[in-house]
Design a protein around this motif. Structure first.
Motif, short mmCIF file in Angstrom:
data_model
loop_
_atom_site.label_atom_id
_atom_site.label_comp_id
_atom_site.label_asym_id
_atom_site.label_seq_id
_atom_site.Cartn_x
_atom_site.Cartn_y
_atom_site.Cartn_z
N TYR A 82 -3.77 27.69 5.23
CA TYR A 82 -3.59 28.08 3.84
C TYR A 82 -3.89 29.55 3.62
O TYR A 82 -3.45 30.15 2.65
CB TYR A 82 -4.43 27.20 2.90
N GLN A 83 -4.67 30.14 4.55
CA GLN A 83 -5.01 31.56 4.40
C GLN A 83 -3.79 32.42 4.69
O GLN A 83 -2.78 31.93 5.19
CB GLN A 83 -6.12 31.95 5.39
N SER B 108 -3.64 34.63 6.93
CA SER B 108 -3.54 34.86 8.37
C SER B 108 -4.44 33.85 9.07
O SER B 108 -5.48 33.45 8.53
CB SER B 108 -4.01 36.28 8.70
N ALA B 109 -4.04 33.50 10.28
CA ALA B 109 -4.84 32.55 11.05
C ALA B 109 -6.23 33.10 11.32
O ALA B 109 -7.17 32.36 11.56
CB ALA B 109 -4.14 32.23 12.36
N ARG B 110 -6.37 34.41 11.25
CA ARG B 110 -7.64 35.02 11.59
C ARG B 110 -8.72 34.82 10.52
O ARG B 110 -9.86 35.19 10.73
CB ARG B 110 -7.47 36.51 11.85
N ARG B 111 -8.35 34.29 9.37
CA ARG B 111 -9.33 34.24 8.28
C ARG B 111 -9.99 32.88 8.09
O ARG B 111 -10.71 32.68 7.12
CB ARG B 111 -8.67 34.68 6.97
N HIS C 28 -12.48 29.77 8.08
CA HIS C 28 -13.89 29.99 7.76
C HIS C 28 -14.83 29.93 8.97
O HIS C 28 -16.00 30.28 8.85
CB HIS C 28 -14.35 29.02 6.68
N ILE D 28 -14.94 31.98 10.88
CA ILE D 28 -15.25 33.40 11.03
C ILE D 28 -16.61 33.76 10.45
O ILE D 28 -17.21 34.75 10.82
CB ILE D 28 -14.14 34.24 10.36
N ALA D 29 -17.10 32.92 9.55
CA ALA D 29 -18.35 33.28 8.87
C ALA D 29 -19.60 32.81 9.60
O ALA D 29 -20.70 33.14 9.19
CB ALA D 29 -18.33 32.73 7.44
N GLN E 52 -17.13 35.11 14.01
CA GLN E 52 -16.01 36.04 13.90
C GLN E 52 -15.44 36.36 15.27
O GLN E 52 -14.22 36.30 15.49
CB GLN E 52 -16.46 37.34 13.22
N THR F 136 -21.80 27.25 1.05
CA THR F 136 -21.56 28.46 1.84
C THR F 136 -20.14 28.47 2.39
O THR F 136 -19.75 29.40 3.08
CB THR F 136 -22.55 28.59 3.01
N ALA G 109 -16.02 28.80 2.45
CA ALA G 109 -15.11 29.71 1.77
C ALA G 109 -14.55 29.01 0.54
O ALA G 109 -14.54 27.79 0.44
CB ALA G 109 -13.97 30.11 2.71
N MET G 110 -14.04 29.83 -0.39
CA MET G 110 -13.55 29.27 -1.65
C MET G 110 -12.42 28.26 -1.43
O MET G 110 -12.27 27.31 -2.17
CB MET G 110 -13.02 30.40 -2.54
N GLY G 111 -11.63 28.48 -0.40
CA GLY G 111 -10.47 27.62 -0.21
C GLY G 111 -10.73 26.37 0.60
O GLY G 111 -9.86 25.50 0.69
#
Lengths: 637, 256, 225
Positions: A64-65, A67-70, A72, A74-75, A164, A237, A239-241
């Motif tokens: 849904y982001q 880019s695939a890199r985003r 969650h 990643i956090a 990340q 904690t 991500a919003m999505g």
């Protein structure tokens, strides 16, 4: 619903090897002809998609982001565990296995956890080869730290950004396959439903978030790597999505949902500042290594922390758990903070916060040493709160962070729907009732790099896979249902915003199905959720249309699924009449307020089966056998 | 606190777009910039109007989704800070704040403040990886990497791919983004074998996407929320010249 | 030459060309400036024994060499200018729409006036050639082979001296950012080296500019006549 975990026979250390030999292989020439859909491109999804494409399968990925890199993953800050035993401190595959089962409070499947510990070592090799810049010693070898209260140093890390770096490694592996033409990736595309043909998952329905186009994609198998459901609490904690939609839609199509009440509340987050807050920020658990947690002894204390003399401070973790002190596991630390704040000793404007004080550590080691260890975290804290933690203690409070529950999967990571697999946080498999620090990254990558490439081959080699197209009647029907749902959401035209209702759901879940739960509160919640759901379907407002980018519509669809999911989560919590791991029932505690497990009656995974709208879900049980890790009561005194 | 927002609204790539003014009332100084926008959006939604579209996700400064020009600064006036980590206490009460999307040709506007950054994905696809299949990796400690080299690679690898570098560059150049990845991988022994080929192909892709050229203004470095250094750019220049000139003049074809 | 057109087709390739041609022209400027300083040797007993004229004659001794140099310089200049125009075009295309509000934090007078500085210099070079090489700008002040007299007579006119001084100011801006950028483009990246490059950029710019500006100013102040 039949729950067959398909655990291979034999000694635990040999199960995976034996199983790998016994599984059927797909002929290399035929792999190209098999198509696989991977939903979600976090650690589990990206690693699975890349690995499957390398093997030769034709893969389609969705996220849904933008880019695939985003995703969650990643956090994640802290690190990733692996039984490398580089530190020569007594670690082994068996110890990692044992710690994970014990840390999960004996509610995980032993065979899965053992396999996880086995492949953990390969993950590190793989990631280093991809160029993940892990922390190193001056000699050039990999550094480790001890994390989350374990007694060995087995955590690999890349400063505070391990997630990340691992995700970028997996994303780059995925990018390589995209450029090789083996993966077709779709960003800004959300899965709305899974398509079943003759009882097998054969595709998904998606909505292109930019154009609003709703369409079906068919494949021979579907992998859900869609993360957890902490956002049911509104504030978390995550991500919003992050959302439960993919897992929940699969559940509605017949996939069992296991242990939804097992949620992890992380003890060291920045407290809520006010009503406008949209999201909570985690401060790495490593802070507890040097910080001391306290609250004032006097309720309603008005003095600033440095003015409160030593004798009037209550270092409650050190008081209650003299041997582990500030390093007790996450669930214990979180509950203790809640207990103090509920009793009126909390700090900060809301009264929901406790101090995490570095003064002693700074006096002992000097500000430089502390800044070297935690500089970036202190900076982040100051950025968010405007307070300088070198001068005044941090304020922290627990926050929803990870969900151990998820889609039930067998040893092969397949859900109760043939052809539908769940990986990473989206499944329930490895963490039992509580996850150890630095184990989420390990599990996501284990599933994606080293488990599914084998087990999916077996599934494809043994399944009956007639050719189907997007025009199949089931595709059309599922697609039409998704379309109608979108239209319905857009046509309500009520008064309340999506966020407003989500906040209300979140408050309810946080208060009653959060850190500690009561029978009465759960019953009340189970009664309240359908009302809230009705309120949503009658009175929500979703402006705009479905034919273009519409963030209100995206949020509304996700909330609608949370509103259904929340009910089964509360029911699961009510049904589990014990306290274990992240699930704490006030009725089941010792006199000192510690969790009391009931192994005689609850040594099982609770698996819920969807029975239709406004019908009670049906509970099934997978009994858990503990041959190697004999359940004992956890004690941190 | 209260603010006047001048927000760029644009329905899609074909629409010409315009500024619209909104009032943000009763904002706590503790709220983040995006929470302030949430609040404006919620009041728009309550009136049945479509909210201001912007990209955001993790809200802890690491996913790289958030992306907007805040009063002339990419991600706002605070250094080393993404828009999601920016707090209202850094603004003056009553201030007028202008919000614009990234304006670079390879980042077409999707809607309002949201742009399409898939050009960055395509640059990574052109060579921003190490070609290693799952399972074929050697034992992790087989190749020691000096700590300073590993740390330096990490500094470049912390790029979050937000696009602030290209957005703030007067030339719309993506050199900081590309060079951060090139240097991260080229400097490690694992990435070295493909280094020249990687550099050449990523630069070629960057040019094809239509980004501009670096003229050393240094805006990218200042705008970068992860404070990635422009040194990466000069190192990439060197690798590129090596790969496309020297290697060819002396008869080798780079290491492709 | 396939590789060269591929190289030149890339953004870094073009920047490298700009850097190399720029450095070549700086090399020429240093030589030119040292030659100019001969004016301070003053007037000799005869025009032929005047240092500056001797230097000018020296250049003309081997016309082939002179023309080769002129051609080389011209090539460098053309490549430099054409490439910069190409780069500039690409940069404009990359930013079709400007921000309503953009606040620069690092871009400075040096980096932002490269283009204007360059245009000013180009105009100046044309004027300079017309003036002191071809003698058509101010025919009344020009006499072939009498370089020294030409210089002195011209710079005694404040307007002409002013133009030359202004040109050197433009040169200073252009040179400083040019030198630093050239090294960045050519791959100098170590922070210590980068610091040295910055110092070198300023030093070189200052030396060249002072060298050049000293002539019109010296004439104007009657240090030489």
């Amino acid at each position: 619903m039949k729950l067959d975990a398909r655990i291979p026979s034999g000694a635990i250390a040999e199960k995976w090897d034996k199983h790998r030999f016994e599984m059927k292989l797909v002929n290399p020439a035929n792999k190209r002809k098999h198509s696989v859909i991977v939903v979600g491109t976090g650690l589990a999804g990206a690693s699975a998609a890349a690995s499957l494409a390398e093997l030769g399968y034709s893969v389609r990925t969705f996220c849904y982001q933008d880019s695939a890199r985003r995703a969650h993953s990643i956090a994640a800050q802290g690190g990733i565990n692996a039984a490398k035993n580089y530190q020569n401190d007594g670690d082994s595959v068996y110890r990692l296995f044992y710690d994970t089962v014990k840390g999960g409070d004996y509610r995980a499947r032993e065979a899965n956890v053992y396999r996880l510990a086995q492949v953990s070592v390969n993950i590190i090799d793989q990631c280093v080869a991809q160029g993940v810049p892990f922390a190193r010693e001056y000699g050039g070898l990999l550094a480790n730290r001890s994390f989350g209260g374990t007694q060995v140093s087995r955590t690999f890390y890349a400063r505070g950004q391990t997630g990340q770096q691992l995700l970028l490694g997996a994303y780059q592996a995925l990018a390589r396959q995209v450029s090789a033409g083996k993966v077709e990736h779709h960003s800004r595309t959300e899965m709305l439903d899974v398509v079943l043909i003759d009882g097998r998952a054969r595709g998904v329905v998606t909505r292109n978030l930019v154009t609003g186009e709703i369409r079906t994609w068919v494949a021979d198998a579907v992998l859900l790597c869609t993360g957890g459901y902490s956002n049911v609490y509104y504030l978390s904690t995550n991500a919003m999505g992050c959302n439960v939609t993919a897992a929940w839609r699969a559940h509605r199509r017949g996939a069992g949902f296991a242990n939804p009440c097992f949620t992890q509340i992380h003890p060291t987050c920045i407290p809520v500042a006010g009503e406008e807050q949209s999201k909570l920020t985690l401060m790495s658990e490593s802070l507890r290594n040097d910080g001391r947690i306290w609250v004032p002894k006097k309720a309603d204390e008005k003095r600033r922390p440095p003015e409160i003399p030593e004798g009037e401070r209550d270092y409650y973790l050190e008081r209650r758990y003299p041997s582990f002190g500030n390093l007790v596991p996450r669930d214990v630390a979180s509950r203790a903070a809640k207990e103090r704040c509920d009793a009126g000793y909390g700090v900060g404007t809301t009264g929901y916060g406790v101090y995490l004080d570095f003064k002693d550590a700074i006096d002992r080691m000097g500000q430089n040493a502390i800044s070297e260890r935690y500089g970036n975290l202190f900076q982040m804290y100051e950025k968010i709160t405007g307070e300088d933690p070198y001068q005044t203690p941090m304020r922290i409070y627990p926050a929803p962070h990870y969900t151990m529950g998820g889609l039930w999967v067998d040893y092969n990571l397949m859900t109760t729907i043939p052809g539908l697999h769940a990986l990473g946080e989206a499944n329930f498999s490895d963490h039992g009732a509580n996850r150890l620090g630095a184990s989420a990254l390990m599990q996501g990558l284990a599933d994606g790099y080293f488990v599914i490439p084998y087990t999916l081959g077996h599934d494809l080699a043994t399944a009956d896979l007639p050719t189907v197209s997007e025009n199949h009647e089931e595709c059309r029907r599922t697609e039409e249902e998704a379309r109608q749902r979108v239209e319905r959401l857009l046509s309500i035209d009520g008064k309340r915003t999506v966020d407003d209702i989500h906040r209300e759901l979140g408050r309810l879940m946080w208060n009653e199905v959060g850190m500690s739960r009561t029978r009465e509160g759960l019953k009340k919640t189970i009664a309240r959720i359908p009302e809230l759901r009705e309120e949503f379907w009658k009175n929500v407002t979703v402006p705009g249309s479905g034919e273009h980018l519409n963030q209100s519509l995206e949020k509304a669809g996700r909330l609608a699924d949370f509103l259904e999911f929340a009910e089964v989560m509360a029911r699961d919590a009510l049904e589990r009449e014990e306290s274990c791991g992240g699930h704490f029932r006030e009725e089941h505690q010792t006199e000192e307020g510690e969790a009391m497990r009931d192994d005689d009656n609850f040594s099982h995974a609770s698996v819920w089966e969807w029975k239709g709208e406004n019908q009670a879900a049906e509970l099934h049980k997978e009994t858990l056998e503990f041959e190697h890790c004999k359940p004992t009561q956890r004690s941190y005194k | 606190m209260r603010f006047t927002l001048k927000v760029w609204r644009q329905n899609g790539p074909g629409d010409s777009g315009r500024f619209v003014e909104y009032a943000a009332e009763d904002i706590s100084s503790d709220s983040s910039f995006l929470e302030m926008l949430d609040r404006v959006n919620e009041s728009l939604e309550a009136e049945g109007e479509e909210p201001i579209v912007f990209d955001h996700d993790c809200r802890e400064g690491i996913c790289g989704a958030c992306s907007m020009m805040i009063d002339g600064y990419a991600h706002g006036p605070e250094r080393g800070t993404t828009a999601c980590q920016l707090h209202m206490r850094h603004f003056k009460d009553g201030q007028t704040i202008t919000l614009e999307p990234w304006r670079v040709r390879p980042f077409p506007v999707v809607r309002d403040l949201m742009v399409d950054r898939s050009a960055f994905d395509r640059i990574i696809e052109s060579g921003g990886y190490v070609s290693v299949n799952t399972g074929s990796a050697p034992e992790a400690n087989l190749i020691p990497i000096p700590k300073d080299i590993a740390d330096d690679a990490f500094d470049s690898a912390t790029c979050i791919g937000c696009g602030a570098c290209a957005a703030s560059c007067p030339n719309g150049s993506a050199m900081l983004f590309v060079s951060a990845k090139v240097h991260h991988l080229n400097s490690l022994p694992q990435g070295e074998p493909e280094s020249l080929k990687r550099t050449a192909e990523m630069v070629m892709r960057m040019d094809e996407e239509g980004f501009g050229n670096c003229t050393n203004h240094g805006e990218c470095e200042v705008a970068c929320p992860k404070e990635i250094s422009m040194r990466n750019i000069s190192r990439m220049n060197r690798d590129f010249v090596r790969s496309s000139l020297l290697a060819r003049v002396f008869g080798s074809n780079g290491n492709s | 030459m396939g590789w060269f057109s591929a190289f030149y087709g890339s953004s870094i390739g073009k920047k490298t060309v700009v850097a190399v041609t720029g450095l070549a022209m700086i090399g020429f400027l240093v030589g030119h400036m040292l030659g100019n300083l001969q004016v301070f040797a003053g007037r000799g007993p005869t025009p032929e024994e005047t240092k500056l004229n001797e230097y000018a004659e020296l250049l003309r001794m081997e016309m082939g060499l002179l023309w080769a140099m002129r051609l080389g310089l011209l090539t460098a200049l053309v490549l430099h200018v054409v490439t910069v125009i190409k780069l500039r075009g690409e940069n404009r295309r990359a930013r079709p729409q400007n921000y309503a509000v953009q606040r620069y934090q690092s871009a400075n007078a040096f980096s932002r006036f490269m283009m204007w500085g360059g245009i000013a210099l180009l105009a100046y070079v044309v004027y300079h050639i017309l003036h002191l090489t071809m003698g058509v700008a101010h025919p009344d002040l020009f006499e072939p082979h009498h370089v020294y007299d030409n210089v002195i007579h011209s710079f005694q006119k404040p307007l002409i001296a002013g133009v030359y001084v202004l040109a050197t100011v433009a040169l200073y801006f252009h040179l400083y950012h040019g030198v630093v950028s050239a090294f960045q483009t050519l791959g100098v990246s170590h922070p210590r080296h980068l610091q040295n490059v910055r110092v070198l950029g300023h030093a070189l710019a200052v030396v060249i500019v002072v060298g050049f500006v000293s002539v019109p100013v010296g004439v104007l102040l009657r240090v030489v006549s």
